[in-house]
Scaffold this active site. Structure first.
Site, PDB file in Angstrom:
ATOM      1  N   SER A 103       0.799  -1.158   0.085  1.00 50.84           N
ATOM      2  CA  SER A 103       0.056   0.011   0.014  1.00 50.84           C
ATOM      3  C   SER A 103       0.978   1.066   0.078  1.00 50.84           C
ATOM      4  O   SER A 103       1.994   1.177   0.548  1.00 50.84           O
ATOM      5  CB  SER A 103      -1.058  -0.071   1.232  1.00 50.84           C
ATOM      6  OG  SER A 103      -1.662  -0.992   1.193  1.00 50.84           O
TER       7      SER A 103
HETATM    8  N1  SAH Z   1      -1.397  -4.073   3.243  1.00 54.94           N
HETATM    9  C1  SAH Z   1      -0.698  -4.741   2.409  1.00 54.94           C
HETATM   10  C2  SAH Z   1      -1.396  -4.647   1.181  1.00 54.94           C
HETATM   11  C3  SAH Z   1      -1.423  -5.907   0.357  1.00 54.94           C
HETATM   12  S1  SAH Z   1      -2.436  -5.734  -1.163  1.00 54.94           S
HETATM   13  C4  SAH Z   1       0.787  -4.197   2.294  1.00 54.94           C
HETATM   14  O1  SAH Z   1       0.899  -3.018   2.553  1.00 54.94           O
HETATM   15  O2  SAH Z   1       1.442  -4.781   1.670  1.00 54.94           O
HETATM   16  C5  SAH Z   1      -3.775  -6.509  -0.521  1.00 54.94           C
HETATM   17  C6  SAH Z   1      -3.593  -8.087  -0.005  1.00 54.94           C
HETATM   18  O3  SAH Z   1      -4.917  -8.462   0.157  1.00 54.94           O
HETATM   19  C7  SAH Z   1      -2.624  -9.048  -0.915  1.00 54.94           C
HETATM   20  O4  SAH Z   1      -1.753  -9.502  -0.173  1.00 54.94           O
HETATM   21  C8  SAH Z   1      -4.245 -10.098  -1.092  1.00 54.94           C
HETATM   22  O5  SAH Z   1      -3.440 -11.311  -1.228  1.00 54.94           O
HETATM   23  C9  SAH Z   1      -4.840  -9.902  -0.084  1.00 54.94           C
HETATM   24  N2  SAH Z   1      -5.991 -10.565  -0.055  1.00 54.94           N
HETATM   25  C10 SAH Z   1      -6.963 -10.292  -1.121  1.00 54.94           C
HETATM   26  N3  SAH Z   1      -8.270 -10.966  -0.844  1.00 54.94           N
HETATM   27  C11 SAH Z   1      -8.052 -11.512   0.457  1.00 54.94           C
HETATM   28  C12 SAH Z   1      -8.908 -12.328   1.168  1.00 54.94           C
HETATM   29  N4  SAH Z   1     -10.030 -12.742   0.920  1.00 54.94           N
HETATM   30  N5  SAH Z   1      -8.533 -12.864   2.522  1.00 54.94           N
HETATM   31  C13 SAH Z   1      -7.240 -12.482   2.912  1.00 54.94           C
HETATM   32  N6  SAH Z   1      -6.256 -11.520   2.178  1.00 54.94           N
HETATM   33  C14 SAH Z   1      -6.895 -11.233   0.864  1.00 54.94           C
END
Ligand code: SAH
Length: 225
Positions: free
Chosen positions: A74
């Site tokens: 993010s």
């Molecule tokens: N806060 C994280 C953002 C990652 S992007 C950072 O700063 O690195 C969003 C994340 O949500 C991804 O890793 C994706 O795999 C996860 N995600 C998507 N759908 C999901 C679900 N149903 N349950 C758990 N994680 C999920």
């Protein structure tokens, strides 16, 4: 500071230098982020350790970056903004995070609240995130590999829930797992731009605040090995 930890925090100097980090904090401040604790935690959290070495030189730009598997770390502004919204009414002890990803938002939260419970559907991302948090000695986090649409019912209720992927609608399980007065910060929508929402469990029912347009990767269904 121990030599070893010093090395970890300052690995990959150059564009990850202290001055570059200070510039990011200054920019977030100018953009209206005012929670001093949140800004201080962002200042001291080495974001370059949460991206590929090849992207480390861009780690202190205020932008999302790829972390593989079609996912992104993010944007610092969004990490700070969502953390501020969670903490707006005072300190929190139990926070559930959906979407561990690189673990960067997790690392920031873990320095602001007592305990973080973090759910991720992609196993390899979660494993790497876990290693990074251990490396940084952030130990008040537990991880679960699973589907965030279900939350983490066994450990509910939570005083705060943060979702870092966009949901087509607000998952009922997350509403159910909010403690009285608990706060849920979540991007909602199915298009390229979604609405960031703050939902609070009131004495009766829920209040909702819409905070404006954001861009997140979608909240998908089911865990992935
Ligand atoms: N806060 C994280 C953002 C990652 S992007 C950072 O700063 O690195 C969003 C994340 O949500 C991804 O890793 C994706 O795999 C996860 N995600 C998507 N759908 C999901 C679900 N149903 N349950 C758990 N994680 C999920």
């Amino acid at each position: 500071m121990a030599r070893e930890q010093d090395d970890i925090l300052h690995r990959g100097i150059g564009m990850t230098s202290q001055r570059t980090r200070e510039r990011l904090i200054q920019r977030l401040y100018e953009e209206g982020l005012s929670n001093a604790k949140v800004l201080e935690v962002i200042r001291r959290t080495p974001r370059h350790l949460f991206v590929d070495e090849a992207l480390a030189h861009r780690a202190y730009e205020d932008t999302a970056l790829p972390i593989g598997h079609n996912q992104t770390i993010s944007q610092p502004y969004m990490v700070a903004r969502m953390s501020e919204l969670l903490l707006e009414a005072g300190p929190l002890d139990k926070v559930l995070e959906i979407g561990t990803g690189s673990g960067y938002q997790t690392a920031v939260l873990s320095q602001l609240v007592e305990r973080v419970f973090s759910v991720e559907r992609i196993k390899v991302l979660q494993d790497r995130a876990k290693e990074r948090l251990v490396e940084l000695n952030l130990r008040n986090v537990v991880f679960r590999w699973g589907d965030g649409w279900e939350g983490w019912p066994a450990l509910a209720p939570y005083n705060g829930i943060i979702v870092t992927a966009a949901a087509t609608d607000v998952p009922q399980a997350l509403l159910d797992q909010l403690a009285p007065g608990g706060r849920l910060v979540i991007p909602v929508g199915s298009g390229e731009v979604q609405q960031l929402m703050l939902i609070i469990r009131e004495e009766q029912g829920f209040s909702r605040r819409v905070l404006g347009g954001v861009r997140f990767v979608p909240l998908l269904h089911g865990p992935l090995a």
